[in-house]
Design an enzyme around this catalytic site. Structure first.
Site, PDB file in Angstrom:
ATOM      1  CD1 TRP A 137      53.322  46.360  18.500  1.00  0.00           C
ATOM      2  CD2 TRP A 137      52.181  44.503  19.017  1.00  0.00           C
ATOM      3  NE1 TRP A 137      51.984  46.589  18.205  1.00  0.00           N
ATOM      4  CE2 TRP A 137      51.265  45.462  18.514  1.00  0.00           C
ATOM      5  CE3 TRP A 137      51.678  43.265  19.427  1.00  0.00           C
ATOM      6  CZ2 TRP A 137      49.900  45.219  18.387  1.00  0.00           C
ATOM      7  CZ3 TRP A 137      50.316  43.014  19.303  1.00  0.00           C
ATOM      8  CH2 TRP A 137      49.441  43.999  18.782  1.00  0.00           C
ATOM      9  CG  HIS A 138      52.393  40.248  21.584  1.00  0.00           C
ATOM     10  ND1 HIS A 138      53.123  40.191  20.422  1.00  0.00           N
ATOM     11  CD2 HIS A 138      51.176  39.737  21.286  1.00  0.00           C
ATOM     12  CE1 HIS A 138      52.388  39.658  19.461  1.00  0.00           C
ATOM     13  NE2 HIS A 138      51.198  39.379  19.948  1.00  0.00           N
ATOM     14  N   GLY A 139      54.022  43.167  24.849  1.00  0.00           N
ATOM     15  CA  GLY A 139      53.989  43.622  26.225  1.00  0.00           C
ATOM     16  C   GLY A 139      55.348  43.952  26.776  1.00  0.00           C
ATOM     17  CG  PHE A 170      48.764  42.926  23.627  1.00  0.00           C
ATOM     18  CD1 PHE A 170      48.019  41.843  23.231  1.00  0.00           C
ATOM     19  CD2 PHE A 170      49.662  42.784  24.646  1.00  0.00           C
ATOM     20  CE1 PHE A 170      48.195  40.607  23.850  1.00  0.00           C
ATOM     21  CE2 PHE A 170      49.842  41.555  25.274  1.00  0.00           C
ATOM     22  CZ  PHE A 170      49.094  40.465  24.865  1.00  0.00           C
TER      23      PHE A 170
END
Lengths: 346, 483
Positions: free
Chosen positions: B325-327, B483
């Protein structure tokens, strides 16, 4: 709710009062490291010039006081000139600096000031949020700007909107000290002798700086010298000059004219002759209209390519905006000759 | 617009006045002010982003109404799947398309096949990960029957687009936030003052702590080949402070700003670096995201009701997805993975629900045991941050090899011994002390009301304001905006 707003305003007022107190201790030129270094350089030497040049980098990089002194002063004279030009120092920052200069010790010997005439323009995006765009922006300058921008018949609405917006946000930044407070507190007396040029007379040709620092940024600028662009600017300047007789007094920023007249009056009160000049490649219809309306002081126009084609020749250019050292020599000579012919006519 | 920008300083008072004065306690007017100002706020980044956000919001608004109208379970599920497909599809395209294409090509390269990847020049819309998850939680809650869908579009749009938390959280649940737009908000002086105080603290964390730590952390990470283990460890520690100051600072500003409008947002950080084990850390870090994954993914997979093998599987999935999800990078996946590895032993020995209360509650100092546990947990967290911050897995491996070598005991780089760094050290110490003594509140200076004298309280506030003004230099974007 009222109590909340009242306390909020009170807190903000205390903060602003503390800032004003702090501000009263720092010099007027703290945010312009070039100008500040030059003033400090003069103060350290204890010798003050009879002639100064004030303006942007087109003064800083293009007017050589040593050459001017040879032309202007007699051999046995102890007088000298000084280049107070600084990068990105446009109108009305130049007005602010000059008015404060007149009040300072450094101006006590001054007889003649060459002042780069410029219209009021917005802050370039790359200069936004920088202290040199805001340190001079007090209430008086802010209201001058808003009046000037609003009353300028040559600006479009979108230009005006952009300039209102950028100057308003810069003014608020200036009041609150956002982004600049650290430099106000820690670097207000920043001094670098290098910024005063190799001869410490305020002139620093770009070639000299490149040879000394080997800066990648300067190399890039030199590489980007674009003769097509210059030819376009030259043609544009020719057209503007050809049509200058069509300009009317209605097509001028009267707020700026009034300010210019104030500078003339202030200079006269101090016994100083102020001479305005227009730099090459800076000319615009607005600037010529402004120059036409200046009364009480001469305006030397160095921007006409028909009269000064050499200022658009590759051999005299460093980058798209500035002359090189060889160009600075002919430029300084041209400025002196024009001034001398004005004096002869008097 | 950034919270620490002049644009926001002008924007916020105008919206505040419009909300409380011109809207005049009328619910519809208040909500309209919130919606318009939120759209202006978001559109300030890029007006094109507005279309995407509104599309996402409207899709879930109408799908949720459809879910409630549908009596057939299969059709309800189809509508939910449609919402998931559209929202996650958009998120996947904008955020992960190039990553999947490049990874696909790299995988084929291993087998000797080379071809040019068809990557696109895609701009990642600010906040897409946050508002997508927020609208998804709305639809899922409606599907589960735990939430009545909104019948009115304006309060719903206000819930989705509420500007304080739109671009970097907290990721709010509809059950908490949406009802606050159904009744008129009444100005509360104490809450508004608390909001301003929390904004002040958030700005301090971001501008004074995070941005100054970032300066040195970036030097170290950008030239990590040149430094020994001790310098690299200091760099990671500075990054740990940077990301905490940055992200929790933003959350504080968001929560504080919401309080100015009479809206309560959830706490997003609960002093995570004072955690005594990694499980506690994950209960205190980015709470809105971790609870989102817990409620909508972990529980859906069976949560803790399944056997240990499946619990381990579920835990791994959660951490890997959280990393992803963060990247769109293997680094983030590795970061999730290593945190899962640290977490699992606690899960296996059933000690992942210890340390539920605040450390050294009611005491001035921690016990020796608590202190050692805090340091050990912090060290584990640092090992995870190496992956998070590194440009590549190779760089992360280099960090590990230096930190776990004798160069850890060598003298740090010379620039870390300069006088400016001692100013930074002083600020960090001041910050940690305030955080420690404020750890039983929602944010460090929440309890400042114990200082009876208003003059003294205001002096403290002015001191913080001057520190913020002094250190507010070139604007560093909040890390979590990416994000």
């Amino acid at each position: 709710m009222k109590q909340f707003v009242y306390k909020g305003v009170l807190f903000l007022s205390i903060y602003l009062v503390l800032r004003v107190v702090l501000y009263s201790f720092i010099p007027y030129h703290w945010g312009n490291v070039w100008y500040s270094s030059k003033i400090q350089n003069l103060e350290k030497s204890g010798k003050y010039p009879e002639v100064v040049f004030i303006g942007s980098s087109r003064v800083y990089r293009q007017i050589d006081p040593a050459l001017f002194d040879n032309l202007y002063f007699s051999q046995d004279s102890t007088g000298f000139s000084y280049n107070l030009g600084a990068p990105a120092t446009f109108c009305p920052q130049t007005y602010y600096l000059y008015e404060n200069f007149l009040e300072s010790e450094v101006s006590k010997n001054c007889k003649v000031v060459f002042f780069e005439l410029l219209p009021v323009t917005g802050i370039e995006e790359k200069l936004l949020h920088q202290e040199r765009s805001t340190y001079w922006l007090n209430a008086s300058e802010y209201f001058f700007l808003i009046k000037s921008i609003s009353g300028n018949p040559l600006k479009t609405f979108s230009d005006k909107f952009y300039e209102w917006q950028t100057y308003t946000s810069s003014y608020i930044e200036s009041i609150l000290g956002l982004g600049h407070f650290r430099d106000e507190v820690l670097d207000w007396n920043y001094y670098s002798s290098e910024l005063c040029g190799p001869e410490l007379n305020g002139f620093y040709a770009l070639d000299d700086e490149l040879n000394r620092n080997k800066s990648d940024a300067l190399k890039k600028r030199k590489k980007e010298l674009n003769m097509d662009n210059l030819a376009r600017l030259k043609n544009q300047a020719v057209r503007i000059h050809k049509s200058k007789d069509l300009l009317t007094p209605h097509q001028v920023d009267h707020t700026n004219i009034d300010r210019v007249n104030q500078l003339i009056a202030l200079s006269a009160n101090k016994g100083i002759s102020i001479v305005f000049f227009i730099s090459p490649r800076m000319v615009s219809q607005e600037l010529l209209a402004l120059a036409q309306q200046v009364k009480g002081a001469p305006v030397i126009d160095l921007s006409n390519p028909t009269e000064f084609p050499e200022f658009y020749e590759y051999r005299y250019l460093f980058d798209n905006g500035h002359l090189n050292k060889a160009g600075a020599i002919i430029y300084t000579e041209a400025l002196f000759k024009k001034y001398a012919s004005l004096k002869n006519k008097e | 617009m950034l919270f620490n920008s002049i644009d926001f300083i002008i924007f916020l008072p105008l919206v505040f006045l419009a909300h409380w004065y011109f809207a005049n306690n009328k619910l519809s007017a208040q909500n309209l002010v919130i919606v318009v100002s939120s759209l202006v706020f978001y559109g300030w980044w890029d007006w094109r982003f507005l279309f995407l956000m509104m599309f996402s919001a409207l899709v879930d608004f109408y799908i949720s109404l459809g879910i409630v109208k549908e009596s057939n379970i299969k059709n309800k599920r189809k509508l939910l799947i449609l919402s998931l497909f559209l929202n996650l599809g958009l998120l996947g395209f904008f955020k992960y398309y190039n990553f999947f294409v490049s990874s696909f090509v790299d995988a084929f390269t291993v087998f000797g096949y080379n071809f040019d990847p068809f990557t696109l020049n895609i701009i990642l819309p600010v906040g897409i990960s946050f508002y997508t998850f927020q609208t998804l939680s709305y639809t899922i809650d409606v599907y589960r029957g735990s939430l009545e869908p909104s019948r009115k579009i304006i309060p719903y749009i206000a819930f989705v687009s509420f500007f304080p938390q739109l671009v970097a959280g907290p990721i709010e649940r509809a059950a908490n936030l949406l009802p606050q737009f159904y009744k008129p908000r009444v100005f509360d002086y104490t809450r508004a003052v608390d909001g301003l105080r929390q904004i002040l603290w958030g700005l301090f964390k971001k501008v004074v702590v995070a941005d100054n730590c970032a300066e040195y952390a970036n030097i170290i990470f950008n030239s990590s080949d040149d430094y020994n283990g001790s310098t690299l460890l200091i760099g990671v520690a500075l990054f740990a402070l940077q990301i905490y100051g940055d992200f929790s600072g933003y959350s504080d500003i968001a929560i504080g700003t919401a309080k100015l409008f009479g809206v309560q947002l959830m706490q997003n950080f609960a002093f995570p670096y004072f955690s005594r084990d990694i499980a506690e850390f994950w209960r205190r870090w980015h709470i809105s995201l971790t609870t989102w994954f817990r409620d909508y993914l972990y529980f859906t997979l069976g949560g803790s009701r399944v056997n240990l093998k499946k619990q381990i599987r579920n835990t791994f999935i959660i951490f890997l997805v959280s990393g992803f999800w963060h990247g769109a990078s293997w680094n983030f996946i590795a970061w999730g993975g290593i945190n899962a590895i640290f977490f699992l032993p606690l899960l296996v020995i059933k000690r992942n629900r210890m340390n539920l209360e605040v450390v050294a509650q009611g005491s001035i100092l921690p016990s020796l045991r608590d202190f050692i546990q805090i340091l050990m947990t912090f060290f584990l967290v640092l090992l995870g941050w190496i992956f998070f911050r590194s440009d590549s897995l190779t760089q992360a491996a280099q960090f590990y090899s230096e930190i776990f070598s004798f160069s850890l005991f060598h003298k740090p780089a010379d620039f870390l011994l300069e006088p400016e760094v001692s100013v930074l050290l002083l600020l960090i110490t001041f910050f940690i002390i305030l955080e420690w003594f404020g750890r039983e509140g929602k944010y460090a200076i929440e309890g400042i009301d114990i200082v009876r004298s208003q003059y003294l309280r205001w002096s403290i506030y002015l001191f913080l304001v001057f520190l913020i003004a002094i250190f507010m230099g070139a604007k560093n974007t909040f890390i979590y905006f990416q994000f």
